[in-house]
Structure formats: C-alpha cells, structure tokens
Design an enzyme around this catalytic site. Structure first.
Site, short mmCIF file in Angstrom:
data_model
loop_
_atom_site.label_atom_id
_atom_site.label_comp_id
_atom_site.label_asym_id
_atom_site.label_seq_id
_atom_site.Cartn_x
_atom_site.Cartn_y
_atom_site.Cartn_z
N LYS A 52 0.82 -1.22 0.00
CA LYS A 52 0.00 0.00 0.00
C LYS A 52 0.85 1.27 0.00
O LYS A 52 0.43 2.30 -0.52
CB LYS A 52 -0.94 0.03 1.21
CG LYS A 52 -1.76 -1.24 1.42
CD LYS A 52 -2.68 -1.57 0.25
CE LYS A 52 -3.34 -2.91 0.42
NZ LYS A 52 -3.29 -3.77 -0.75
N GLU B 275 -2.73 8.03 7.70
CA GLU B 275 -3.47 8.92 6.81
C GLU B 275 -4.49 9.68 7.63
O GLU B 275 -4.95 9.20 8.67
CB GLU B 275 -4.24 8.10 5.74
CG GLU B 275 -3.41 7.65 4.57
CD GLU B 275 -4.24 6.94 3.50
OE1 GLU B 275 -5.46 6.75 3.71
OE2 GLU B 275 -3.66 6.56 2.48
N HIS C 15 -15.59 -4.86 6.06
CA HIS C 15 -14.80 -4.92 4.83
C HIS C 15 -15.27 -5.99 3.85
O HIS C 15 -14.58 -6.30 2.90
CB HIS C 15 -13.30 -5.06 5.15
CG HIS C 15 -12.82 -3.99 6.06
ND1 HIS C 15 -12.69 -2.69 5.66
CD2 HIS C 15 -12.49 -4.00 7.38
CE1 HIS C 15 -12.30 -1.95 6.68
NE2 HIS C 15 -12.17 -2.71 7.74
N ARG D 208 -6.81 -8.02 -9.58
CA ARG D 208 -7.54 -9.25 -9.91
C ARG D 208 -8.88 -8.91 -10.56
O ARG D 208 -9.28 -7.75 -10.59
CB ARG D 208 -7.81 -10.03 -8.62
CG ARG D 208 -8.66 -9.19 -7.65
CD ARG D 208 -9.14 -9.96 -6.44
NE ARG D 208 -10.08 -9.17 -5.65
CZ ARG D 208 -9.74 -8.28 -4.73
NH1 ARG D 208 -8.48 -8.05 -4.46
NH2 ARG D 208 -10.68 -7.60 -4.06
C1 MV4 Z 1 -9.68 4.85 4.86
C2 MV4 Z 1 -10.88 5.25 5.44
C3 MV4 Z 1 -10.98 6.55 5.89
N1 MV4 Z 1 -9.94 7.39 5.76
N2 MV4 Z 1 -8.67 5.73 4.76
C4 MV4 Z 1 -10.77 0.25 4.45
C5 MV4 Z 1 -10.04 -0.87 3.81
C6 MV4 Z 1 -8.89 -0.28 3.11
N3 MV4 Z 1 -8.99 -0.63 1.72
C7 MV4 Z 1 -8.98 1.20 3.33
N4 MV4 Z 1 -10.13 1.46 4.12
C8 MV4 Z 1 -10.44 2.70 4.55
N5 MV4 Z 1 -9.48 3.62 4.42
C9 MV4 Z 1 -8.81 6.96 5.22
N6 MV4 Z 1 -7.78 7.82 5.12
C10 MV4 Z 1 -11.91 4.34 5.54
C11 MV4 Z 1 -11.69 3.05 5.11
C12 MV4 Z 1 -12.79 2.18 5.26
C13 MV4 Z 1 -13.45 1.70 4.16
C14 MV4 Z 1 -13.07 2.03 2.87
C15 MV4 Z 1 -13.73 1.55 1.79
C16 MV4 Z 1 -14.83 0.75 1.99
C17 MV4 Z 1 -15.24 0.40 3.24
C18 MV4 Z 1 -14.57 0.87 4.34
C19 MV4 Z 1 -14.99 0.51 5.61
C20 MV4 Z 1 -14.31 0.98 6.69
C21 MV4 Z 1 -13.20 1.81 6.51
#
Ligand code: MV4
Length: 510
Positions: free
Chosen positions: A119, A203, A238, A295
């Site tokens: 990441k 972040e 998730h 993927r």
């Molecule tokens: C975040 C966020 C809020 N702020 N980054 C969740 C999994 C990973 N792919 C990144 N994720 C998140 N990153 C910042 N800076 C909130 C999430 C997040 C989330 C993102 C997409 C879809 C569902 C989610 C559920 C919880 C948190």
C-alpha cells in the site's frame, strides 16, 4: 505476437470458477477444474471439461498449493491458469512461477502485483501519477516521537494502516493523541502476525466516505481504458454486500476525471490485464486514491451489465496478446446494474456462516436478471471456504427499474437448507436511505445499529406465508364443496388437480 490459448486450468472453486468456465466455453477453450476432497461433486467440477483432485478440503492443502496446481497444469497441457479472486489471485510468487514454467498467468505481471500489493508503494505510485491521495505520512521504524509529530501534522483523527494491509487488518482509527502510541503498537503487531510485515503508515481519517472503484482494462500493447465505476459503499467488516454501477453520485464529468486518473496509474505502473482502482469519494467532488486490486473482482458483473462487455473474455484475449478491440470513445454506460451477494450466512446471528445441503434451490429469472451461482440443488455448502454461494445481478434502464427488478428477483429466489443473506437484501430494498442513493461506508452501522433487520422482516414474511396457506386451504375447501353444485358449474378434474399441485408446491424460505 499472439498466442492462442486452448486450455485453461481454473485455480478456484464456486461461482467464480463456473463464471470463468462459461467464458472458456464461449471462446471454444477447454476448461479444467481442480477440486479438494469436499468439492468432488461440486458444480464447478461438473461444469468443467476435465477435473483433477488436488488434495484435502482445507484450502492450505488444496487450492493454495502452488506445486499441485502447476503440476496438474503441466501434466494436462494447460497453456494458462486463471486464478479467479481470493486464493492465489494476488500472489506474485505464484504468478512468477507460472511464467517460469511456461504457463500464462491470467492477470498482471508478478512485479505489478508486488508493487501494488504494498500500500505504501501504491500510494507513492499514485502520487507520482498525479492522483489525489489523503494527507498521510510514512513512518520510520521504532520512532514514536517522529510518528506522533507526523500524526499531528496530518491532523487527528488519523487512520493507521498496514503497508501489507488488506481486509482491514492492522487498521486503527485514532481520535486522540493519547491513544496514538497504543494503537500504533497494536496495529504493527497485528500486521506483523497477519502478513509477516509490520510496517505501518498514517493517513487523515475520513469519517463518511463512499467507496467508489473504477474498472480498468489494459492490453500488452500499451492501450488502456476504464469501464466506469462501481459504488461499493454497502459493506460490513470490509465485506461488500451490494455493489452497483453507475454510482448514484458520479456525474459524467466526474467519471471522466476519475477514470482518467485510474488509467494514469495503470499506465505508470505498466499494468496489464483487468484491474480495479479504488477511491474514497466525498460529495460533491472530492476523491482520493485508496488502492489497486490486481484481480478480477467479485463485483465485476455490474460493470459487464452496463458496458455489454465480458470481462473474463477480455482478460483471456489480453493474456493471448490480442489488442483491445475498442477505445475509450467506443464505450458508454447504459442503464443501471445492482449486484446482491448471496452468502450462506445468518444475518440474524451477526452474519455467522451457515453450512449444510441445499434442499431447495430455485433461481429467479426474467427481464434484467442474471444469477452467477456456484451451487445447484443438493449442493453441500462446506465449512472450509468463503460463504459466497451466488450473486444476483439485476439490470434496469435506470436505478429505480433496477431496484424494482432486484426486489422481484429476491422474492423469487428460493433457498432452503442453509441460511442466506437474501432476506437481508429484501429489507434493504425498502430502505429509504438506500432508495435515495444516500450511501457511505457507515451505511449499515448507521441504518441498522442493532442488527435487527431480518428478524422483523421474517416475522412479517412468516405471517404472510401462514395467511396465504390459510387462504389457499379455504379456497381448496370451496372446490371440494363445489362438487355438489350443478354439473355444468363443477370444477373439472384437471382444474382441481392443478390447484392441488399448486397447494403442494407452496413453500417459503427456511
Ligand atoms: C480509509 C478510510 C478513511 N480514511 N482511509 C478500508 C479498507 C482499506 N482498503 C482502506 N479502508 C479505509 N481507508 C482513510 N484515510 C476508511 C476506510 C474504510 C473503508 C473504505 C472503503 C470501503 C469500506 C470501508 C470501511 C471501513 C473503513
């Protein structure tokens, strides 16, 4: 230079293995299934042209054993392996081994998988490609003061993320500087034991973003296009539950801008194949790069329904070295598609996985309805794998028509023997916030804080089923009583028989 693929080993199971085999059949390619002990009679095995046993039920002894898969592929003369999603789909070592053995890996190059799987490197690539990223900082090992200072620079609340992350593992939201040290330690520990890599970064935490991702396709000749977005904001821990395309909030101008960003990072990283660029989106027009998934994704069908493309066929053609047969200007988004994940889980028991034999299994059909199912009646849902048994995808000329068809198809779906998420989806289709398209990643916890949705709904459904049975019973009685009526008004024997059969086959969900 192209190489025609004639035989594909599908290194997966369930609905995605079946989906890949369908594309193989459409392309006149032989498909080969592999299976574990408990999958000997599985639907994907029956769908394949050939099938080979690869080991005991646990995936660590079967679907994840690289040696076995490569051995089978070589023995049977498969010229390519399709990994599906999950299992070895994003394993760079496996992708490289396939190539070293002279087998085409249907997916991006191993180096791309490595780079984008990290990441931190992906974030760096996004920055270098001019994509907006959330304010954030890389952290040096074991320097708490430095880390805390960076957290202040970014500004609280901050989100600690694992460099090797995925599925929310090693993630911590921190609202106060007082909690930072402890969160940093536990996130690092969790990442270390989950991925063997304890590197973390921070972040700025966005409270209520939407999750919007762009599908991309890149051939081996430098051509790249995006296929519009999917909105996947409805998630639980998730795990996505519903995805749709297009997003209710993405305008054509925004699609152009975000799509161009997605294509940019793909071209900067030398991406080849189908991929997904994930963004967080904050209304009205802010978007931030999140990660790239290297993927074919579970939710790819919604993109297929609104673009008219077959993404698995495109993946195979790209792997053969064929040039994309269309450019960005040839593509348009038509109508609206929604996907419902049908999982063997009990929504009333915190989505606990449910296993068993499907004693009844009837699929919905009709206009705008597609089902990608990995099971059939009498299939056994084992404990060993992902609970996703099927995906219901609906298409309509607009979002309202798609929702109506979703409601209709969910009503038609019949499953007994295991609990499923179908009842939960039915409740969601009557949720006003969903119908308005007012979505965020907080949707489920905000709308259903007590997890009470399906209990309430099932009560009504049971009451309705009992009422219908009673009504049907009284109607039947009338038929019998009617036999004393004048001859010319009597129900004929075949009519009565027809009604009886209908009564017998009346059945609700478990
Ligand atoms: C975040 C966020 C809020 N702020 N980054 C969740 C999994 C990973 N792919 C990144 N994720 C998140 N990153 C910042 N800076 C909130 C999430 C997040 C989330 C993102 C997409 C879809 C569902 C989610 C559920 C919880 C948190």
């Amino acid at each position: 230079m192209t190489q025609k693929i004639t035989k594909i080993l599908v290194a997966n199971r369930g609905e995605i293995a079946v989906r890949i085999m369908r594309a193989c059949r459409d392309m006149d390619i032989r498909s080969v299934a592999v299976f574990s002990d408990c999958d000997a009679g599985a639907y994907h095995v029956r769908m394949a042209d050939e099938a080979y046993h690869i080991g005991p039920s646990p995936s660590t002894e079967s679907y994840l054993v690289q040696d076995k898969l490569i051995e089978v592929a070589k023995k049977i003369g498969a010229d390519a392996i399709h990994p599906g999603y999950g299992f070895l789909a994003e394993n760079a070592t496996f992708a490289k081994r396939c190539v070293d053995e002279g087998i085409i890996f249907i997916g991006p190059k191993a180096e791309t998988i490595t780079t984008l799987g990290d990441k931190l490197q992906a974030r760096k690539a996004a920055l270098e490609s001019g994509l907006p990223v959330v304010p954030g900082e890389q952290l040096d090992d074991d320097n708490l003061n430095d880390a805390l200072e960076k957290a202040h620079t970014v500004g609280f609340p901050v989100l600690i993320k694992a460099a090797a992350g995925g599925g929310g593992k090693g993630m911590r939201v921190v609202y106060s500087p007082d909690d930072f040290e402890e969160a940093l330690r536990s996130a690092g520990n969790e990442a270390g034991s989950a991925f063997g890599d304890s590197r973390v970064f921070i972040e700025k935490y966005l409270e209520r973003p939407r999750h919007i991702e762009f599908q991309i396709l890149c051939d081996q000749h430098g051509n790249a296009v995006h296929l519009g977005e999917r909105e996947c904001s409805i998630q639980r821990r998730h795990q996505k539950l519903i995805e749709e395309s297009p997003s209710p909030v993405i305008t054509e101008a925004m699609r152009k801008k975000m799509g161009a960003a997605a294509v940019n990072i793909a071209q900067k990283t030398g991406y080849v194949g189908a991929g997904t660029v994930e963004f967080m989106f904050v209304e009205p027009d802010q978007f931030y790069f999140l990660e790239v998934n290297t993927r074919l994704q579970v939710e790819h069908p919604v993109t297929e329904m609104v673009t008219g493309l077959d993404l698995v066929k495109e993946q195979i053609a790209i792997a053969e070295g064929v040039e994309l047969s269309f450019g960005q200007d040839d593509l348009s988004i038509v109508g609206h598609a929604i996907e419902y994940r049908i999982c063997a889980e009990n929504p009333e028991e915190n989505f606990m996985p449910s296993t068993g034999v499907l004693k009844n299994y009837r699929l919905p059909a009709g206009p705008g309805v597609r089902v990608d199912s990995g099971v059939v009646i009498f299939s056994e849902v084992p404990i060993y794998y992902d609970p996703l048994i099927a995906k219901l995808i609906v298409w309509g000329k607009d979002r309202n028509e798609a929702i109506s068809r979703g409601r209709r198809a969910l009503e038609e779906y019949r499953v007994s023997g295991v609990d499923t998420t179908i009842g939960f989806h039915r409740v969601l289709m009557d949720n006003e916030t969903f119908i308005r398209g007012d979505l965020s990643t907080k949707f489920l916890e905000e709308e259903y804080p007590e997890h009470r949705y399906s209990r309430l709904n099932n009560t009504y459904r049971e009451a309705a089923a009992i009422a219908a049975a009673l009504h049907s019973f009284t109607t039947q009685r009338k038929i019998r009583l009617a036999s004393s009526a004048p001859k010319n008004q009597q129900t004929s024997a075949w009519q009565a028989r027809h009604r009886r059969d209908n009564l017998r086959s009346f059945g609700g969900d478990r």
